[in-house]
Design a protein around this motif. Structure first.
Motif, short mmCIF file in Angstrom:
data_model
loop_
_atom_site.label_atom_id
_atom_site.label_comp_id
_atom_site.label_asym_id
_atom_site.label_seq_id
_atom_site.Cartn_x
_atom_site.Cartn_y
_atom_site.Cartn_z
N GLY A 1 -1.12 2.48 2.53
CA GLY A 1 -1.60 3.69 1.68
C GLY A 1 -1.75 2.75 0.48
N ASP A 2 -1.78 3.64 -0.58
CA ASP A 2 -2.34 3.22 -2.04
C ASP A 2 -1.14 3.17 -2.75
OD1 ASP A 2 -3.32 2.91 -4.43
OD2 ASP A 2 -4.98 4.46 -4.50
N PRO A 3 -0.95 1.85 -3.47
CA PRO A 3 0.38 1.82 -4.41
C PRO A 3 0.43 2.96 -5.46
CG PRO A 3 -0.35 -0.30 -3.74
CD PRO A 3 -1.42 0.76 -3.29
N ALA A 4 -0.71 3.45 -5.92
CA ALA A 4 -0.81 4.56 -6.71
C ALA A 4 0.06 5.73 -6.26
CB ALA A 4 -2.26 4.69 -7.40
N PRO B 1 2.40 1.19 -9.65
CA PRO B 1 2.19 1.23 -11.07
C PRO B 1 2.93 2.29 -11.52
CG PRO B 1 0.22 1.97 -9.87
CD PRO B 1 1.12 1.66 -8.74
N ASN B 2 3.04 3.44 -11.03
CA ASN B 2 3.80 4.47 -11.76
C ASN B 2 4.49 5.62 -10.70
OD1 ASN B 2 4.41 6.40 -13.94
ND2 ASN B 2 2.41 7.46 -14.12
N PRO B 3 5.48 5.31 -10.15
CA PRO B 3 6.05 5.84 -9.32
C PRO B 3 6.50 7.27 -9.80
CG PRO B 3 6.85 3.96 -8.81
CD PRO B 3 6.01 3.81 -10.39
N LYS B 4 6.25 8.39 -8.94
CA LYS B 4 6.65 9.79 -9.31
C LYS B 4 8.13 10.12 -8.79
CE LYS B 4 2.61 12.46 -10.02
NZ LYS B 4 1.35 11.84 -9.74
N PRO B 5 9.15 10.57 -9.67
CA PRO B 5 10.52 10.92 -9.07
C PRO B 5 10.37 12.21 -8.21
CG PRO B 5 10.55 10.79 -11.45
CD PRO B 5 9.10 10.92 -10.96
N LEU B 6 10.78 12.01 -6.77
CA LEU B 6 10.85 12.95 -5.94
C LEU B 6 12.03 13.27 -5.28
CD1 LEU B 6 9.13 15.09 -4.17
CD2 LEU B 6 8.49 13.16 -2.69
N ILE B 7 12.68 14.37 -5.22
CA ILE B 7 13.80 14.81 -4.61
C ILE B 7 13.60 15.74 -3.15
CG2 ILE B 7 14.60 16.89 -5.97
CD1 ILE B 7 17.47 16.16 -5.61
N LEU B 8 14.00 15.16 -2.00
CA LEU B 8 13.85 15.86 -0.51
C LEU B 8 15.26 16.09 -0.17
CD1 LEU B 8 11.51 13.06 0.70
CD2 LEU B 8 10.74 15.31 -0.25
N GLY C 1 10.08 5.11 3.23
CA GLY C 1 9.43 3.91 3.30
C GLY C 1 8.18 4.01 3.03
N PRO C 2 7.40 4.92 3.50
CA PRO C 2 5.85 5.13 3.17
C PRO C 2 5.68 5.66 2.03
CG PRO C 2 6.34 5.70 5.55
CD PRO C 2 7.65 5.41 4.96
N LEU C 3 6.72 6.64 1.64
CA LEU C 3 6.47 7.18 0.16
C LEU C 3 7.00 6.21 -1.06
CD1 LEU C 3 8.16 10.79 0.99
CD2 LEU C 3 5.68 10.23 0.72
N THR C 4 7.84 5.49 -0.70
CA THR C 4 8.31 4.62 -1.81
C THR C 4 7.61 3.42 -1.94
OG1 THR C 4 10.04 3.30 -0.45
CG2 THR C 4 10.89 5.32 -1.91
N ASP C 5 7.15 2.79 -0.82
CA ASP C 5 6.00 1.74 -0.71
C ASP C 5 5.09 1.87 0.08
OD1 ASP C 5 4.98 -0.93 -0.89
OD2 ASP C 5 6.99 -1.70 0.15
N PRO C 6 4.08 2.74 -0.44
CA PRO C 6 2.68 3.20 0.35
C PRO C 6 1.92 1.75 0.63
CG PRO C 6 2.65 3.92 -1.84
CD PRO C 6 4.17 3.52 -1.79
N GLY C 7 1.97 0.81 -0.23
CA GLY C 7 1.08 -0.39 -0.04
C GLY C 7 1.52 -1.02 1.25
N ALA C 8 2.87 -1.18 1.40
CA ALA C 8 3.39 -1.74 2.71
C ALA C 8 3.24 -0.72 3.92
CB ALA C 8 4.79 -2.26 2.58
#
Length: 391
Positions: free
Chosen positions: A126-129, A93-100, A116-123
């Motif tokens: 995790g929680d899509p939030a 619903p509201n992805p936070k920008p994150l530089i690694l 993958g887990p950070l960008t699409d946690p639901g898959a």
């Protein structure tokens, strides 16, 4: 401001470069290695020969290239510096920008298993939030951020490039930043210099501008942190050689490493054995495909040479740049530390609370100097939990 427009990028090493790589591997002139079964004199010959044999006979660069190219990648020029980066938009619903940000001898590919887990946690259970827009750049002069034809790019100037990448090129008003090794130093500089643009910063190597970890003594650590002091004494000898050479004369060693992929592999992959938390079996932690890909990325384009210069540029005159300000808290934005037991340098928690806006401090059950490659599940959890409440 001087920047171009980002251009989609695919890794495509010319076949003649691959042919040259394998010819050089096959024609390696091996030195003698008497009395070195315990790595007393550095990388042990049999270990390296076993890896090189795999590199020649079983490794498939094109398959690894396809994996890399499964992520959306771009190149952009900022202030005359070419920057390669992965950019994956979040699913939530509201992805936070994150530089690694990676370090040395990491590459951008060290972060592959957390994207993958950070960008699409639901898959990934995790929680899509908790979704992030993830940006993973290659350091200037490293990997595919080449050629680096400008000098002076220590960690602070790289932090300035990342600020421009995130706010001007990609258009994010605010973002989070995380990193390890040089990536931690750069992330600390971002938090120190651009607090208004950040949700927070997350560090594995505990770098804070103005704090010299090498001046700490045993008494600076609390009784339950005695293991930290012991670990720093244990790790100290393993970081002296490359740090001294890179800082004083990186170009001198660059000739041999650029010419010899086996030389590159010895120089960068020996650190995986020295600094990883693997109980003596480095291949149980980093598979041979990953190690060969790491060495290949450093050898292709001759990037091993320019990748090493960050040490000289950051420690000009033997010391890092002076802090931008001398307030007690060098990093005012929310700061998280993931403390891995086999890290090379460690910081007392009381000092971290004094010099940063400390919001999270978690000692991890396992892990060394390459956390996203060693323990991607722990890193994913830490990043989600740290940034979840920040806005």
């Amino acid at each position: 401001m001087s920047r171009g427009e980002p251009v989609p990028f695919k890794v495509a090493i010319p076949q003649e470069d691959l042919d040259d790589l394998y010819a050089r591997l096959r024609n390696t002139r091996w030195p003698g290695d008497a009395g070195n079964a315990g790595w007393t004199y550095g990388v042990e010959k049999g270990w390296l020969q076993d890896l090189v044999r795999y590199w020649i006979e079983d490794y498939d660069w094109r398959a690894q290239e396809d994996l890399i190219n499964s992520f959306p990648q771009y190149r952009v020029e900022i202030d005359g510096v070419p920057i390669h980066y992965i950019h994956v938009k979040g699913v939530g619903p509201n992805p936070k920008p994150l530089i690694l940000t990676h370090g040395w001898p990491w590459t951008f590919w060290d972060w592959k298993d957390v994207i993958g887990p950070l960008t699409d946690p639901g898959a990934h259970g995790g929680d899509p939030a908790d979704a992030f827009d993830v940006v993973v750049p290659s350091l200037p002069g490293a990997g595919f951020s080449v050629p680096l034809t400008t000098t002076g790019y220590g960690a602070r100037r790289v932090a300035e490039l990342w600020q421009k990448l995130m706010t001007e090129v990609l258009g994010y008003e605010r973002y989070g930043a995380g990193g390890g090794d040089w990536g931690s130093i750069i992330t600390g500089e971002i938090g120190h210099g651009f607090p208004d643009s950040l949700y927070g910063v997350w560090l594995t190597l505990p770098y804070v501008p103005g704090v010299n970890l090498r001046t700490l003594s045993e008494k600076d650590f609390a009784p339950d942190e005695a293991w930290m002091w012991a670990r720093m004494q244990e790790a100290g000898p393993t970081i002296q050689s490359h740090r001294t050479v890179h800082q004083i004369e990186p170009q001198t060693i660059a000739y041999g490493l650029t010419d010899s992929p086996v030389g590159t592999a010895a120089w960068v992959l020996g650190r995986r054995r020295d600094w990883g938390d693997h109980g003596g079996d480095v291949f149980s932690l980093f598979d041979k495909d990953f190690l060969c890909t790491t060495a290949s990325i450093y050898w292709f384009n001759g990037s091993i040479a320019s990748s090493m210069r960050i040490y000289h540029e950051h420690f000009r005159g033997g010391r890092p740049p002076e802090p931008r300000h001398y307030r007690e808290r060098a990093i005012d934005v929310p700061t998280g530390f993931a403390v891995f037991p086999k890290e090379l340098l460690l910081l007392p928690r009381a000092l971290a609370a004094k010099v940063t806006n400390l919001r999270r401090w978690e000692v991890q059950p396992r892990g060394g100097h390459f956390p996203p490659a060693e323990q991607p599940g722990l890193v994913t959890r830490e990043l989600r939990e740290f940034f979840r409440e920040l806005s």
